[in-house]
Scaffold this motif. Sequence first.
Motif, PDB file in Angstrom:
ATOM      1  N   ARG A 125       0.832  -1.206   0.000  1.00 38.11           N
ATOM      2  CA  ARG A 125       0.000   0.000   0.000  1.00 38.11           C
ATOM      3  C   ARG A 125       0.869   1.260   0.000  1.00 38.11           C
ATOM      4  O   ARG A 125       0.551   2.256  -0.677  1.00 38.11           O
ATOM      5  N   ALA A 126       1.955   1.224   0.743  1.00 37.69           N
ATOM      6  CA  ALA A 126       2.867   2.372   0.767  1.00 37.69           C
ATOM      7  C   ALA A 126       3.477   2.601  -0.609  1.00 37.69           C
ATOM      8  O   ALA A 126       3.657   3.746  -1.038  1.00 37.69           O
ATOM      9  N   VAL A 127       3.790   1.520  -1.313  1.00 35.93           N
ATOM     10  CA  VAL A 127       4.328   1.640  -2.670  1.00 35.93           C
ATOM     11  C   VAL A 127       3.299   2.268  -3.598  1.00 35.93           C
ATOM     12  O   VAL A 127       3.613   3.159  -4.396  1.00 35.93           O
ATOM     13  N   LEU A 128       2.045   1.825  -3.505  1.00 35.66           N
ATOM     14  CA  LEU A 128       0.993   2.399  -4.341  1.00 35.66           C
ATOM     15  C   LEU A 128       0.817   3.888  -4.045  1.00 35.66           C
ATOM     16  O   LEU A 128       0.650   4.702  -4.969  1.00 35.66           O
ATOM     17  N   ASP A 129       0.847   4.258  -2.786  1.00 43.21           N
ATOM     18  CA  ASP A 129       0.692   5.668  -2.408  1.00 43.21           C
ATOM     19  C   ASP A 129       1.840   6.506  -2.967  1.00 43.21           C
ATOM     20  O   ASP A 129       1.624   7.605  -3.491  1.00 43.21           O
ATOM     21  N   TRP A 130       3.045   5.984  -2.848  1.00 43.62           N
ATOM     22  CA  TRP A 130       4.200   6.727  -3.358  1.00 43.62           C
ATOM     23  C   TRP A 130       4.121   6.867  -4.875  1.00 43.62           C
ATOM     24  O   TRP A 130       4.380   7.939  -5.430  1.00 43.62           O
ATOM     25  N   MET A 131       3.746   5.782  -5.533  1.00 46.80           N
ATOM     26  CA  MET A 131       3.681   5.806  -6.990  1.00 46.80           C
ATOM     27  C   MET A 131       2.618   6.779  -7.483  1.00 46.80           C
ATOM     28  O   MET A 131       2.810   7.484  -8.481  1.00 46.80           O
ATOM     29  N   GLU A 132       1.498   6.841  -6.792  1.00 43.26           N
ATOM     30  CA  GLU A 132       0.434   7.782  -7.148  1.00 43.26           C
ATOM     31  C   GLU A 132       0.934   9.222  -7.087  1.00 43.26           C
ATOM     32  O   GLU A 132       0.650  10.038  -7.970  1.00 43.26           O
ATOM     33  N   ASP A 133       1.714   9.520  -6.073  1.00 47.18           N
ATOM     34  CA  ASP A 133       2.265  10.867  -5.939  1.00 47.18           C
ATOM     35  C   ASP A 133       3.358  11.124  -6.968  1.00 47.18           C
ATOM     36  O   ASP A 133       3.400  12.188  -7.598  1.00 47.18           O
ATOM     37  N   PHE A 134       4.234  10.150  -7.171  1.00 49.83           N
ATOM     38  CA  PHE A 134       5.347  10.307  -8.111  1.00 49.83           C
ATOM     39  C   PHE A 134       4.852  10.515  -9.533  1.00 49.83           C
ATOM     40  O   PHE A 134       5.422  11.301 -10.302  1.00 49.83           O
ATOM     41  N   ALA A 135       3.777   9.830  -9.900  1.00 49.71           N
ATOM     42  CA  ALA A 135       3.301   9.839 -11.285  1.00 49.71           C
ATOM     43  C   ALA A 135       2.360  10.990 -11.604  1.00 49.71           C
ATOM     44  O   ALA A 135       1.914  11.114 -12.748  1.00 49.71           O
ATOM     45  N   LYS A 136       2.058  11.830 -10.641  1.00 52.37           N
ATOM     46  CA  LYS A 136       1.019  12.837 -10.870  1.00 52.37           C
ATOM     47  C   LYS A 136       1.359  13.833 -11.961  1.00 52.37           C
ATOM     48  O   LYS A 136       0.468  14.382 -12.613  1.00 52.37           O
ATOM     49  N   ASP A 137       2.643  14.094 -12.184  1.00 57.55           N
ATOM     50  CA  ASP A 137       3.024  15.037 -13.235  1.00 57.55           C
ATOM     51  C   ASP A 137       3.999  14.402 -14.211  1.00 57.55           C
ATOM     52  O   ASP A 137       4.774  15.090 -14.871  1.00 57.55           O
ATOM     53  N   LYS A 138       3.955  13.061 -14.321  1.00 52.56           N
ATOM     54  CA  LYS A 138       4.894  12.349 -15.177  1.00 52.56           C
ATOM     55  C   LYS A 138       4.174  11.250 -15.944  1.00 52.56           C
ATOM     56  O   LYS A 138       3.175  10.708 -15.480  1.00 52.56           O
ATOM     57  N   ASP A 139       4.707  10.904 -17.103  1.00 53.41           N
ATOM     58  CA  ASP A 139       4.222   9.765 -17.861  1.00 53.41           C
ATOM     59  C   ASP A 139       5.168   8.596 -17.588  1.00 53.41           C
ATOM     60  O   ASP A 139       6.170   8.407 -18.272  1.00 53.41           O
ATOM     61  N   VAL A 140       4.866   7.881 -16.518  1.00 55.98           N
ATOM     62  CA  VAL A 140       5.647   6.699 -16.141  1.00 55.98           C
ATOM     63  C   VAL A 140       4.685   5.527 -16.007  1.00 55.98           C
ATOM     64  O   VAL A 140       3.473   5.713 -15.868  1.00 55.98           O
ATOM     65  N   LEU A 141       5.227   4.320 -16.046  1.00 54.95           N
ATOM     66  CA  LEU A 141       4.404   3.122 -15.972  1.00 54.95           C
ATOM     67  C   LEU A 141       4.686   2.359 -14.681  1.00 54.95           C
ATOM     68  O   LEU A 141       5.751   2.486 -14.087  1.00 54.95           O
ATOM     69  N   PHE A 142       3.697   1.552 -14.287  1.00 55.70           N
ATOM     70  CA  PHE A 142       3.801   0.770 -13.058  1.00 55.70           C
ATOM     71  C   PHE A 142       3.323  -0.646 -13.342  1.00 55.70           C
ATOM     72  O   PHE A 142       2.379  -0.855 -14.115  1.00 55.70           O
ATOM     73  N   SER A 143       3.981  -1.620 -12.725  1.00 59.60           N
ATOM     74  CA  SER A 143       3.598  -3.019 -12.896  1.00 59.60           C
ATOM     75  C   SER A 143       3.450  -3.666 -11.528  1.00 59.60           C
ATOM     76  O   SER A 143       4.412  -3.754 -10.765  1.00 59.60           O
ATOM     77  N   LEU A 144       2.240  -4.096 -11.214  1.00 57.27           N
ATOM     78  CA  LEU A 144       1.967  -4.802  -9.955  1.00 57.27           C
ATOM     79  C   LEU A 144       2.088  -6.292 -10.230  1.00 57.27           C
ATOM     80  O   LEU A 144       1.383  -6.842 -11.077  1.00 57.27           O
ATOM     81  N   MET A 145       2.976  -6.954  -9.485  1.00 56.73           N
ATOM     82  CA  MET A 145       3.333  -8.330  -9.801  1.00 56.73           C
ATOM     83  C   MET A 145       2.889  -9.293  -8.699  1.00 56.73           C
ATOM     84  O   MET A 145       3.124  -9.044  -7.516  1.00 56.73           O
ATOM     85  N   SER A 146       2.271 -10.385  -9.121  1.00 54.53           N
ATOM     86  CA  SER A 146       1.758 -11.392  -8.175  1.00 54.53           C
ATOM     87  C   SER A 146       2.485 -12.715  -8.308  1.00 54.53           C
ATOM     88  O   SER A 146       2.017 -13.737  -7.805  1.00 54.53           O
ATOM     89  N   GLN A 147       3.642 -12.726  -8.969  1.00 55.05           N
ATOM     90  CA  GLN A 147       4.307 -13.985  -9.324  1.00 55.05           C
ATOM     91  C   GLN A 147       5.114 -14.603  -8.186  1.00 55.05           C
ATOM     92  O   GLN A 147       5.809 -15.597  -8.396  1.00 55.05           O
ATOM     93  N   TYR A 148       5.040 -14.029  -6.991  1.00 55.87           N
ATOM     94  CA  TYR A 148       5.823 -14.538  -5.863  1.00 55.87           C
ATOM     95  C   TYR A 148       5.613 -16.046  -5.695  1.00 55.87           C
ATOM     96  O   TYR A 148       4.484 -16.526  -5.567  1.00 55.87           O
ATOM     97  N   THR A 149       6.729 -16.774  -5.707  1.00 53.75           N
ATOM     98  CA  THR A 149       6.701 -18.223  -5.554  1.00 53.75           C
ATOM     99  C   THR A 149       7.816 -18.636  -4.595  1.00 53.75           C
ATOM    100  O   THR A 149       8.987 -18.375  -4.865  1.00 53.75           O
ATOM    101  N   PRO A 150       7.493 -19.235  -3.448  1.00 49.19           N
ATOM    102  CA  PRO A 150       8.545 -19.649  -2.507  1.00 49.19           C
ATOM    103  C   PRO A 150       9.301 -20.863  -3.042  1.00 49.19           C
ATOM    104  O   PRO A 150       8.765 -21.976  -3.042  1.00 49.19           O
ATOM    105  N   VAL A 151      10.526 -20.629  -3.497  1.00 51.44           N
ATOM    106  CA  VAL A 151      11.324 -21.716  -4.071  1.00 51.44           C
ATOM    107  C   VAL A 151      12.586 -21.992  -3.262  1.00 51.44           C
ATOM    108  O   VAL A 151      13.259 -22.998  -3.492  1.00 51.44           O
ATOM    109  N   THR A 152      12.907 -21.108  -2.328  1.00 45.26           N
ATOM    110  CA  THR A 152      14.077 -21.306  -1.477  1.00 45.26           C
ATOM    111  C   THR A 152      13.630 -21.810  -0.100  1.00 45.26           C
ATOM    112  O   THR A 152      12.436 -21.883   0.182  1.00 45.26           O
TER     113      THR A 152
END
Length: 294
Positions: free
Chosen positions: A211-238
């Motif tokens: 949630r903190a990342v989303l909040d920061w990204m919302e603020d960072f992107a307000k005057d910029k054309d940047v992209l964001f990728s939310l990733m759900s691929q977490y897999t415990p392999v170790t």
Amino acid sequence: MEKRCSLCPRACNAVRGKEGFCKMPEQPVVARAALHFWEEPCISGEKGSGAVFFSGCNLRCVFCQNHQISQEGFGKQVSVEQLRALYWKLIDQGAENINLVTPTHFLGAVAASLYPRLPVPVVYNCGGYEKTESLKRLEGLVDIYLPDLKYLDGASAARYSLAPDYPQIAIKAIEEMYRQVGDCQMNQKGMLQKGVLVRHLVLPGNLENSRAVLDWMEDFAKDKDVLFSLMSQYTPVTDLSSYPEINRRLLQSEYDQLLAELEQKENISGFVQELSSAGEQYIPSFRLEGLEEI
């Protein structure tokens, strides 16, 4: 006098190849150089991204899916000339871009390998734990920055990546990346040619960090054309027996909460993974593919 390394925020001043956090020599070590089709659509496209996977890492995340190369050192040492030859081999195969995966600790050699400029965009694909002074050496050589923003919670960064200063370091690094390449530019095929695409991997039980990342990204992107990728691929392999809170897959209910919150962020645009993306079948195999002739 032996040369000592201060390329990354660790500033361990190590003699490369003998000591240091990344445990890597100064000369690049590569584990795979092949077309890669599992990046965001604007990176992989139809022909694939020309991904060069470097061995070693300056983070050593306990959950790393590529631990065979990031922490166990698997790979083949190459010269700057051989590295550039790998780029051209991938370009000849139709690569949409050259995608440098975890290149931070080889930054000097990587910068040398990118001159003269290549005829396709260069992607700097990293964990976000970057020294701004080092990034400045890449100005004019990198077209697309593809950093992770793993944590905005220092406690999680310390526990999982031995980097309590990760949040402030990564924010400054992403700001420097944007300063260099500016707003996103796409070609007529929808392929990213220039810009910054920030990734965030959701960890199970760590929704407040996300949630903190989303909040920061919302603020960072307000005057910029940047992209964001939310990733759900977490897999415990170790072996995560010492970290039981993340020794499981992400729950659909957890991910749905974040997706709902992301929908409310008016300034964020980009990509979201399906939860079905979590699986070992999507982890690249490392058998020195593309390096057979080196």
